[in-house]
Design a protein around this motif. Structure first.
Motif, PDB file in Angstrom:
ATOM      1  N   TYR A  92       0.837  -1.196   0.000  1.00 52.62           N
ATOM      2  CA  TYR A  92       0.000   0.000   0.000  1.00 52.62           C
ATOM      3  C   TYR A  92       0.870   1.244   0.000  1.00 52.62           C
ATOM      4  CZ  TYR A  92      -4.194  -2.767   0.775  1.00 52.62           C
ATOM      5  OH  TYR A  92      -5.238  -3.649   0.637  1.00 52.62           O
ATOM      6  N   ARG A 121      -3.578   3.337  -1.161  1.00 51.98           N
ATOM      7  CA  ARG A 121      -4.044   2.380  -2.191  1.00 51.98           C
ATOM      8  C   ARG A 121      -2.995   1.275  -2.356  1.00 51.98           C
ATOM      9  NH1 ARG A 121      -5.862   5.280  -7.616  1.00 51.98           N
ATOM     10  NH2 ARG A 121      -6.384   3.086  -8.019  1.00 51.98           N
ATOM     11  N   LEU A 122      -3.470   0.069  -2.804  1.00 49.05           N
ATOM     12  CA  LEU A 122      -2.555  -1.057  -3.023  1.00 49.05           C
ATOM     13  C   LEU A 122      -1.801  -0.852  -4.316  1.00 49.05           C
ATOM     14  CD1 LEU A 122      -1.457  -3.889  -2.284  1.00 49.05           C
ATOM     15  CD2 LEU A 122      -3.375  -4.850  -3.605  1.00 49.05           C
TER      16      LEU A 122
END
Length: 259
Positions: free
Chosen positions: A147, A151-152
Motif C-alpha cells: 500500500y 491504495r494497493l
C-alpha cells in the motif's frame, strides 16, 4: 643192336608201329609269321577250314533320322538354355528381394533414428520453452508491492530507460495487448504454469492478443504512458487470470530464479 635210336624203336622185343601225325602247314606253325595283310584276312581253324575276317560295318543314317537327331539336339540345347535363363531370373529376383528387404530395413532404422532425434529435439525445445528469463535485462526497483498513498500498489516498478526491450518470461499466450487509462500501454501474458504477468506503462507494444510467445521474445518497450512519473516497467503478477488477484512479484521472481 645197342644204339639208342634202335633201342627206342623197339619195345619188349617187338617193333612198335609208329603212327604218323597229321602235320600242320608251315604257315600255321608257331614259328611262322604271316604277312600283316594275310594275317588280317585269313583265319584257319583246327580242322583246316578258313574264313575271311568280317570288316567293321558302317551304318548310314537316313535324312529323316538325321533331322530327328538334330531336332532332339536343338530341343536339348533349348531346354538347357531355358534352365539357365530361369536360374538367372531366379537369382536376379532373389537379389532384388534381398535388396528390397535390406532397403526396407535401412529405411526402418533411419525412421527410428529420425523419430529418436525428433523426440529429443522436441524435448529439448520444450525444456528451453519452459525456462524463465528476466522481463528486462537491467532494472532499478523504485517501488515495491504494497500500500502507498492509501491504495494497493499491486506490483513492483522496475526503472529503465525508455525504449529498453521487454521480454516474455517464458512460454505463454498473450491474453491482451492495448492501451488502458491507468496502465497506459499494457500487455498481459498467461504462462504455461498458470502464472500471469502484466506489463504496464510501455512506450510500444510488439505483440497481439492470442499470440504465442517463448522465453526472451520481445513484447514491447519500456515507456512512461498512463499514470506514471517516469520511464519504468510496472510488473504485476496474478495468481490466476480469472480472478485477477495480484501477488507480490518478488517472491515469485525469487522462486523462478529471476531476482
Amino acid at each position: 643192336m645197342s644204339s639208342r635210336s634202335y633201342t627206342g624203336r623197339h619195345y619188349a622185343g617187338r617193333h612198335r608201329v609208329q603212327q604218323r601225325r597229321a602235320r600242320l602247314p608251315r604257315a600255321l606253325s608257331s614259328g611262322f609269321v604271316l604277312p600283316t595283310a594275310a594275317a588280317g584276312a585269313l583265319v584257319v581253324t583246327a580242322a583246316g577250314a578258313t574264313m575271311a575276317e568280317s570288316a567293321p560295318q558302317s551304318f548310314d543314317l537316313t535324312g529323316r533320322q538325321t533331322a530327328m537327331v538334330r531336332t532332339q539336339e536343338a530341343a536339348d540345347e533349348q531346354a538347357a538354355s531355358d534352365i539357365a535363363t530361369r536360374r538367372q531370373d531366379a537369382n536376379i529376383e532373389a537379389a532384388a528381394f534381398q535388396g528390397r528387404a535390406e532397403e526396407k530395413a535401412r529405411a526402418a532404422r533411419a525412421a527410428r533414428r529420425e523419430a529418436r532425434a525428433r523426440a529429443a529435439a522436441e524435448a529439448e525445445a520444450e525444456r528451453l520453452a519452459k525456462k524463465w528469463v528476466r522481463p528486462v535485462d537491467v532494472w532499478n526497483v523504485t517501488s515495491g508491492f504494497g500500500y502507498r498513498w492509501g491504495r494497493l500498489h499491486a506490483g513492483i516498478d522496475l526503472a529503465a530507460a525508455t525504449g529498453t526491450p521487454l521480454h516474455a518470461m517464458s512460454k505463454g499466450t498473450v491474453l491482451s495487448a492495448g492501451y488502458t487509462s491507468g496502465f497506459g500501454y499494457k500487455v498481459e501474458i498467461l504462462y504455461w504454469d498458470g502464472s500471469t504477468s502484466w506489463y504496464g506503462h510501455m512506450s510500444r507494444i510488439d505483440v497481439v492478443a492470442g499470440q504465442e510467445v517463448l522465453p526472451g521474445d520481445q513484447v514491447g518497450l519500456v515507456g512512461n504512458t498512463g499514470h506514471s512519473f517516469g520511464p519504468h516497467l510496472h510488473l504485476q503478477m496474478q495468481s490466476a487470470p480469472e480472478d485477477g488477484t495480484p501477488i507480490d512479484p518478488v517472491p515469485w521472481l525469487q522462486d523462478h530464479g529471476l531476482w
